[in-house]
Structures are given as structure tokens and as C-alpha cells.
Design a protein around this motif. Structure first.
Motif, PDB file in Angstrom:
ATOM      1  N   TYR A 109       1.072  20.635  76.222  1.00  0.00           N
ATOM      2  CA  TYR A 109       1.399  19.430  76.978  1.00  0.00           C
ATOM      3  C   TYR A 109       0.817  18.162  76.357  1.00  0.00           C
ATOM      4  CZ  TYR A 109       3.356  22.118  80.903  1.00  0.00           C
ATOM      5  OH  TYR A 109       4.125  22.933  81.696  1.00  0.00           O
ATOM      6  N   ASN A 110      -0.098  18.324  75.400  1.00  0.00           N
ATOM      7  CA  ASN A 110      -0.664  17.166  74.709  1.00  0.00           C
ATOM      8  C   ASN A 110      -0.405  17.187  73.206  1.00  0.00           C
ATOM      9  OD1 ASN A 110      -2.265  15.476  76.759  1.00  0.00           O
ATOM     10  ND2 ASN A 110      -2.847  17.581  77.258  1.00  0.00           N
ATOM     11  N   ASP A 111       0.349  18.202  72.731  1.00  0.00           N
ATOM     12  CA  ASP A 111       0.734  18.297  71.317  1.00  0.00           C
ATOM     13  C   ASP A 111      -0.465  18.103  70.397  1.00  0.00           C
ATOM     14  OD1 ASP A 111       2.489  18.719  69.204  1.00  0.00           O
ATOM     15  OD2 ASP A 111       2.993  16.593  69.026  1.00  0.00           O
ATOM     16  N   GLN A 112      -1.548  18.814  70.683  1.00  0.00           N
ATOM     17  CA  GLN A 112      -2.743  18.676  69.881  1.00  0.00           C
ATOM     18  C   GLN A 112      -3.558  19.962  69.943  1.00  0.00           C
ATOM     19  OE1 GLN A 112      -4.938  15.594  72.522  1.00  0.00           O
ATOM     20  NE2 GLN A 112      -6.531  17.052  71.927  1.00  0.00           N
ATOM     21  N   LEU A 113      -4.685  19.964  69.244  1.00  0.00           N
ATOM     22  CA  LEU A 113      -5.628  21.064  69.324  1.00  0.00           C
ATOM     23  C   LEU A 113      -6.770  20.689  70.249  1.00  0.00           C
ATOM     24  CD1 LEU A 113      -5.892  22.150  65.578  1.00  0.00           C
ATOM     25  CD2 LEU A 113      -4.268  22.914  67.325  1.00  0.00           C
ATOM     26  N   ARG A 114      -7.323  21.730  70.904  1.00  0.00           N
ATOM     27  CA  ARG A 114      -8.535  21.587  71.700  1.00  0.00           C
ATOM     28  C   ARG A 114      -9.577  22.538  71.110  1.00  0.00           C
ATOM     29  NH1 ARG A 114      -6.478  19.588  76.895  1.00  0.00           N
ATOM     30  NH2 ARG A 114      -8.622  19.515  77.683  1.00  0.00           N
ATOM     31  N   PHE A 115     -10.851  22.175  71.233  1.00  0.00           N
ATOM     32  CA  PHE A 115     -11.936  22.924  70.604  1.00  0.00           C
ATOM     33  C   PHE A 115     -13.002  23.264  71.634  1.00  0.00           C
ATOM     34  CE2 PHE A 115     -10.002  20.087  67.521  1.00  0.00           C
ATOM     35  CZ  PHE A 115      -9.706  20.950  66.466  1.00  0.00           C
ATOM     36  N   PHE A 116     -13.485  24.530  71.596  1.00  0.00           N
ATOM     37  CA  PHE A 116     -14.472  25.011  72.544  1.00  0.00           C
ATOM     38  C   PHE A 116     -15.581  25.733  71.787  1.00  0.00           C
ATOM     39  CE2 PHE A 116     -10.480  24.530  74.644  1.00  0.00           C
ATOM     40  CZ  PHE A 116     -10.784  24.024  75.905  1.00  0.00           C
ATOM     41  N   ALA A 117     -16.792  25.151  71.813  1.00  0.00           N
ATOM     42  CA  ALA A 117     -17.937  25.776  71.149  1.00  0.00           C
ATOM     43  C   ALA A 117     -18.324  27.048  71.893  1.00  0.00           C
ATOM     44  CB  ALA A 117     -19.115  24.813  71.096  1.00  0.00           C
ATOM     45  N   ILE A 118     -18.652  28.093  71.132  1.00  0.00           N
ATOM     46  CA  ILE A 118     -19.020  29.387  71.695  1.00  0.00           C
ATOM     47  C   ILE A 118     -20.541  29.497  71.734  1.00  0.00           C
ATOM     48  CG2 ILE A 118     -18.842  31.891  71.429  1.00  0.00           C
ATOM     49  CD1 ILE A 118     -16.218  31.392  69.896  1.00  0.00           C
ATOM     50  N   ASP A 119     -21.087  29.765  72.901  1.00  0.00           N
ATOM     51  CA  ASP A 119     -22.530  29.960  73.030  1.00  0.00           C
ATOM     52  C   ASP A 119     -22.939  31.182  72.214  1.00  0.00           C
ATOM     53  OD1 ASP A 119     -25.086  31.065  74.241  1.00  0.00           O
ATOM     54  OD2 ASP A 119     -24.873  29.232  75.429  1.00  0.00           O
ATOM     55  N   PRO A 120     -23.981  31.088  71.380  1.00  0.00           N
ATOM     56  CA  PRO A 120     -24.384  32.229  70.550  1.00  0.00           C
ATOM     57  C   PRO A 120     -24.807  33.453  71.353  1.00  0.00           C
ATOM     58  CG  PRO A 120     -25.990  30.446  70.406  1.00  0.00           C
ATOM     59  CD  PRO A 120     -24.786  29.894  71.085  1.00  0.00           C
ATOM     60  N   GLY A 121     -25.065  33.279  72.645  1.00  0.00           N
ATOM     61  CA  GLY A 121     -25.375  34.439  73.475  1.00  0.00           C
ATOM     62  C   GLY A 121     -24.164  35.284  73.809  1.00  0.00           C
ATOM     63  N   GLY A 122     -22.974  34.758  73.569  1.00  0.00           N
ATOM     64  CA  GLY A 122     -21.760  35.525  73.830  1.00  0.00           C
ATOM     65  C   GLY A 122     -21.647  35.928  75.289  1.00  0.00           C
ATOM     66  N   SER A 123     -21.424  37.211  75.532  1.00  0.00           N
ATOM     67  CA  SER A 123     -21.202  37.690  76.899  1.00  0.00           C
ATOM     68  C   SER A 123     -22.445  37.567  77.769  1.00  0.00           C
ATOM     69  CB  SER A 123     -20.729  39.142  76.873  1.00  0.00           C
ATOM     70  OG  SER A 123     -21.729  39.988  76.343  1.00  0.00           O
ATOM     71  N   ALA A 124     -23.619  37.382  77.163  1.00  0.00           N
ATOM     72  CA  ALA A 124     -24.848  37.201  77.934  1.00  0.00           C
ATOM     73  C   ALA A 124     -25.071  35.751  78.345  1.00  0.00           C
ATOM     74  CB  ALA A 124     -26.050  37.705  77.131  1.00  0.00           C
ATOM     75  N   ALA A 125     -24.259  34.841  77.830  1.00  0.00           N
ATOM     76  CA  ALA A 125     -24.438  33.419  78.135  1.00  0.00           C
ATOM     77  C   ALA A 125     -23.898  33.101  79.521  1.00  0.00           C
ATOM     78  CB  ALA A 125     -23.720  32.566  77.090  1.00  0.00           C
ATOM     79  N   ARG A 126     -24.518  32.149  80.181  1.00  0.00           N
ATOM     80  CA  ARG A 126     -24.039  31.724  81.494  1.00  0.00           C
ATOM     81  C   ARG A 126     -22.694  31.017  81.362  1.00  0.00           C
ATOM     82  NH1 ARG A 126     -27.713  29.321  86.175  1.00  0.00           N
ATOM     83  NH2 ARG A 126     -28.927  31.021  85.281  1.00  0.00           N
ATOM     84  N   THR A 127     -22.536  30.218  80.296  1.00  0.00           N
ATOM     85  CA  THR A 127     -21.291  29.490  80.050  1.00  0.00           C
ATOM     86  C   THR A 127     -20.875  29.743  78.606  1.00  0.00           C
ATOM     87  OG1 THR A 127     -22.048  27.778  81.592  1.00  0.00           O
ATOM     88  CG2 THR A 127     -20.164  27.236  80.180  1.00  0.00           C
ATOM     89  N   PRO A 128     -20.086  30.788  78.347  1.00  0.00           N
ATOM     90  CA  PRO A 128     -19.754  31.136  76.963  1.00  0.00           C
ATOM     91  C   PRO A 128     -19.040  30.034  76.182  1.00  0.00           C
ATOM     92  CG  PRO A 128     -19.252  32.960  78.432  1.00  0.00           C
ATOM     93  CD  PRO A 128     -19.580  31.787  79.303  1.00  0.00           C
ATOM     94  N   LEU A 129     -18.164  29.236  76.848  1.00  0.00           N
ATOM     95  CA  LEU A 129     -17.400  28.202  76.147  1.00  0.00           C
ATOM     96  C   LEU A 129     -17.674  26.825  76.753  1.00  0.00           C
ATOM     97  CD1 LEU A 129     -13.803  29.730  75.724  1.00  0.00           C
ATOM     98  CD2 LEU A 129     -15.772  29.956  74.217  1.00  0.00           C
ATOM     99  N   VAL A 130     -17.776  25.826  75.871  1.00  0.00           N
ATOM    100  CA  VAL A 130     -17.897  24.435  76.287  1.00  0.00           C
ATOM    101  C   VAL A 130     -16.975  23.613  75.400  1.00  0.00           C
ATOM    102  CG1 VAL A 130     -19.409  22.423  76.462  1.00  0.00           C
ATOM    103  CG2 VAL A 130     -20.273  24.698  77.085  1.00  0.00           C
ATOM    104  N   GLU A 131     -16.147  22.744  76.013  1.00  0.00           N
ATOM    105  CA  GLU A 131     -15.208  21.960  75.208  1.00  0.00           C
ATOM    106  C   GLU A 131     -15.934  20.907  74.378  1.00  0.00           C
ATOM    107  OE1 GLU A 131     -10.833  19.876  75.243  1.00  0.00           O
ATOM    108  OE2 GLU A 131     -11.795  20.285  77.175  1.00  0.00           O
ATOM    109  N   VAL A 132     -15.500  20.763  73.120  1.00  0.00           N
ATOM    110  CA  VAL A 132     -16.094  19.797  72.188  1.00  0.00           C
ATOM    111  C   VAL A 132     -14.996  19.032  71.445  1.00  0.00           C
ATOM    112  CG1 VAL A 132     -18.299  20.990  71.893  1.00  0.00           C
ATOM    113  CG2 VAL A 132     -16.342  21.613  70.439  1.00  0.00           C
ATOM    114  N   THR A 133     -13.875  18.746  72.119  1.00  0.00           N
ATOM    115  CA  THR A 133     -12.744  18.065  71.496  1.00  0.00           C
ATOM    116  C   THR A 133     -12.994  16.568  71.387  1.00  0.00           C
ATOM    117  OG1 THR A 133     -11.248  19.703  72.475  1.00  0.00           O
ATOM    118  CG2 THR A 133     -10.255  17.686  71.604  1.00  0.00           C
TER     119      THR A 133
END
Length: 449
Positions: A138-162
Motif C-alpha cells: 500500500y506504500n510501494d516501498q520497503l519496511r525494516f524491522f530490527a531483530i532483537d538478538p535474544g530471538g524467541s527469548a526477547a520480550r519484543t523480537p521486532l522493532v521497526e527501523v524504517t
């Protein structure tokens, strides 16, 4: 705002002529046409419903992030279109649900996340991070989400960094974007350390683009847009010209794409045509090759307005297709073996199977498989996106394949709603069924530095 250099190449006429002149060279032999194995899965994600009550969540494409030290903390990231993103652990339990928020731009629209892939070791704000890269239709672009190095143990595995106000990938302005011929399929390409690109396809068109992913003011964006226009018409050996039947105003589009990180070869699935391979960077000189064709390649259809379906002009016509791919051709990914060996896996959506080709040489077909559900899981139907890794992840000690499933069925699924989910399949089972190689050494997958 970035101001990328844009280059457009046209290969359609050249490729169509080559196909007519040398059809045998582009079409593998059918020596494995009857070899369709059955593997099983008992691990599937919670059902997603594409309606208002379900948040308009329609599963489409998965990606596997492998934890560098503790494989049990690896995660699976999937797109749910207007429903945003979902993050699952290796037992298919939901860890995070991210809505498809408005893009960070001055003319924002809510997102529609179509495809996702993983970029490893990206420099961002003075640190090294892994990133989920997502196409936003819907925005004809890329979005980027940083992955917490804790992976599945992280409280918030993905955070947007676009980064803010990224350039539209395929359209000149918001009015054109709203026509929805926008960013669609996606794969990450990392040819060398410190250099990361995304390959993106365009919905309803035959265009494929590459962009370079760069840091912009502590966020991630892209520059250096390069495009190639692939064929939409094909000269056939009988002298006729074939145009794949589509809805009015739509061309034979690509969605599933995957890059061989070691060779720089792009594998691209043109849904109603077949599987292509072409060299990267785009325009580097090598010509695209059609590795395999859909079964009805060359059969002339017409679009029926009443049924909104394509119907053959001659029901008894025989085409020039192969035996392994039944349209649509959808997800594509690569299982890496030692050296140049390994496999290209492709979802054949029309017959609920997956075709497997050698990674090396002329991509010889080595067999097909289907996925049967056991112990409460249902069979995989109509697969769209898929992802595979040769790395051990959790209990999948010989690698893992994750595939989209539509429609999701079963006693706990509301059959009156559009239901999708994702299934996990052990690579050991696939390899055993088709006598394929298993090699889990990290060095064989160039995505892991």
C-alpha cells in the motif's frame, strides 16, 4: 528523502525470441515427472482469518531467522498482509503481532505487508543488527524491522527501523501507488560483507527491481533503484505468440524470488509462466533462462468476465509446458549444500506440491513432494510463500522448511471464514523421501558470516 539513481532495462523481446529459437534448452527433461513423495508435519501456527474480526490477517510469506548461538531461540517471521506481521517460535507459538501501521512518510497509508526476508549483519546506529525486510504494497516501498538478538527469548523480537519518506519503488506518485501495481515479492541479496540489496517484484507487472539498503539518520532505507522488464508474451515453437491469460489490466507477474548468495543467481517465479534464473546485478550481461515451465505453458486462454476465470480457447489443446509446476508458481528458496550443491525449492500452488531442483548446473529437477498433516495438523494446500534453512534450528537438527497453507482446515477452523496459517516441515523428512543431501554446517550457507 533519498534520491536514488534509477535504471530500467528491457529484456522481454530478447528473451521471448530466445525461447522460440531454442525451446529445448530452456525446458528440463521430464525424467522425474512421477516422483512425488509425501512428507508429514504436526507443527503449524495458529489460524489467521482474513476478515474484520480477524484483523484482516491473511498469511502469505515466511522467513526463518537463525539465532547465531542458541538455535532454539530462532524465530519465524511471517507476513499477514493488512494484518501486519506475526513472529513465532519453533513450536509455532505466537510471540508477537505487529499491525500494518502507516508508513513513516509525509503521505502515509496503512501498510499491507506482502513478503519478508532476513538480512544479516547490517550496520545501524553504530551496532550490527539482523533485520527483517518487508515489502509494503500500500506504500510501494520497503519496511525494516530490527531483530532483537535474544530471538524467541526477547520480550519484543521486532522493532521497526524504517527511515522516513523512502522513494516509491515502482510508481511516480501516491495517485499511481493507489492503483496497487506496487512492491510485491521480495528477497535479500548480500554479495559481500557490508553490502546488502533487496530484490523486489511489482504486482500485476513483469518488472523486477533491486535496491541497495543503506543507513539514513540512524534508520534504514534504500537507494540505487535498478529495474528490468521481463517478458509478458512468448513466441512458441509452432509459430504462434502466447500471452498468459490474466485479468484485464494485469500482466503475468512475479512474486516468489530467492537469491543464491554465493553465485549471485536470482531465481524468480513468474506465476503463470514458470521458474526463471537470471544473474545479478541486473544488467550485468547474462541473459535470463526459463528453468521450468508451468504445465499449461502455451495454451491459449480467454478471460471470461462472468466467471472471472481464464478458459481455454480449445479444451483439447496441448501446450509446451513441463510436468512439475501447476500455476500459480509461488514461493522459492534455496537449501545450501557444500560448494555449489544444494537445492532450489518451489511451491506449485495449483496442485499443492513442491518441486525440487539441483542448485548447480542447469537446475536438473530431482523430484517433488507434498505435505500431509498428522496429529491434528492439516495437509498443506495452495502454498504461497516458503522458506528453508540448512542450519539446525531447535528440534529440527537437519534443517527446516516453513510453508504457507491456504485454506487452513480442521475441526477447530471456522470453514465460513478465509483461514490461513504456516506449517513447519523437517528437512530430514524431505531429504529422506527424495534421497537429497543433508549438510548443516554454517559455512555452507553464505548468509551466515
Amino acid at each position: 528523502m533519498t534520491h536514488p539513481r534509477r535504471t530500467i532495462l528491457t529484456l522481454g523481446t530478447v528473451v521471448a525470441t530466445l525461447l522460440a529459437a531454442a525451446p529445448a534448452a530452456a525446458q528440463p527433461t521430464a525424467t522425474h515427472r512421477d516422483r512425488t513423495a509425501t512428507v508429514t508435519t504436526d507443527n503449524e501456527t495458529p489460524v489467521l482469518y482474513d476478515d474484520e474480526a480477524g484483523g484482516n490477517a491473511s498469511g502469505d510469506d515466511p522467513a526463518i531467522w537463525v539465532h547465531p548461538k542458541d538455535s532454539h531461540r530462532s524465530i519465524v517471521v511471517v507476513t499477514a498482509k493488512e494484518g501486519g506481521l506475526r513472529v513465532y517460535d519453533l513450536r509455532s507459538r505466537e510471540l508477537q503481532s505487529l499491525p500494518a501501521t502507516e508508513a513513516p512518510r509525509t503521505d502515509p497509508a496503512p501498510g499491507r505487508y506482502n513478503n519478508v526476508d532476513i538480512a544479516y549483519d547490517i550496520r545501524l546506529a553504530g551496532r550490527t543488527v539482523d533485520v527483517a525486510v518487508v515489502s509494503d504494497r500500500y506504500n510501494d516501498q520497503l519496511r525494516f524491522f530490527a531483530i532483537d538478538p535474544g530471538g524467541s527469548a526477547a520480550r519484543t523480537p521486532l522493532v521497526e527501523v524504517t527511515a522516513a519518506d523512502q522513494r516509491f519503488l515502482f510508481n511516480p506518485d501516491r495517485a499511481a501507488v493507489d492503483e496497487e501495481h506496487t512492491a510485491y515479492g521480495l528477497a535479500v541479496w548480500q554479495p559481500r560483507r557490508g553490502e546488502t540489496y533487496a530484490v523486489v517484484t511489482q504486482e500485476g507487472r513483469t518488472t523486477i527491481a533491486t535496491v541497495r539498503i543503506v543507513e539514513i539518520a540512524g534508520k534504514l532505507g534504500y537507494t540505487d533503484i535498478r529495474k528490468v522488464v521481463m517478458p509478458g508474451t512468448f513466441a512458441l515453437p509452432d509459430g504462434s505468440t502466447w500471452v498468459p491469460c490474466e485479468e484485464p489490466g494485469v500482466l503475468p507477474q512475479f512474486e516468489g524470488v530467492a537469491v543464491d548468495q554465493r553465485s549471485g543467481v536470482l531465481y524468480a517465479a513468474q506465476e503463470d509462466v514458470g521458474l526463471w534464473r537470471l544473474p545479478l546485478p541486473l544488467g550485468s550481461g547474462g541473459r535470463p533462462e526459463l528453468v521450468d515451465r508451468v504445465t499449461d505453458f502455451g495454451i491459449h486462454d480467454v478471460y471470461d468476465e462472468a466467471s472471472e476465470e481464464c478458459v481455454p480457447v480449445d479444451p483439447d489443446a496441448e501446450g509446451f509446458g513441463g510436468p512439475r509446476l501447476t500455476a500459480d508458481v509461488e514461493g522459492v528458496d534455496i537449501y545450501y549444500g557444500p560448494g555449489g550443491t544444494g537445492y532450489v525449492i518451489v511451491s506449485s500452488q495449483g496442485d499443492d506440491t513442491f518441486a525440487v531442483y539441483d542448485r548447480q548446473g542447469r537446475n536438473r529437477p530431482v523430484g517433488s513432494f507434498r505435505v500431509r498433516g498428522v496429529r491434528g495438523a492439516d495437509d498443506v494446500n495452495g502454498s504461497d510463500g516458503l522458506a528453508v534453512t540448512n542450519r539446525p534450528v531447535g528440534g529440527y537438527r537437519h534443517g527446516l522448511l516453513v510453508t504457507h497453507d491456504e485454506p487452513e482446515t480442521g475441526p477447530d477452523v471456522d470453514a465460513d471464514r478465509d483461514a490461513t496459517n504456516f506449517s513447519y516441515v523437517s528437512w530430514a523428512d524431505i531429504a529422506g523421501a527424495l534421497s537429497l543431501k543433508v549438510d548443516t554446517r554454517a559455512g555452507n550457507d553464505p548468509r551466515f558470516h
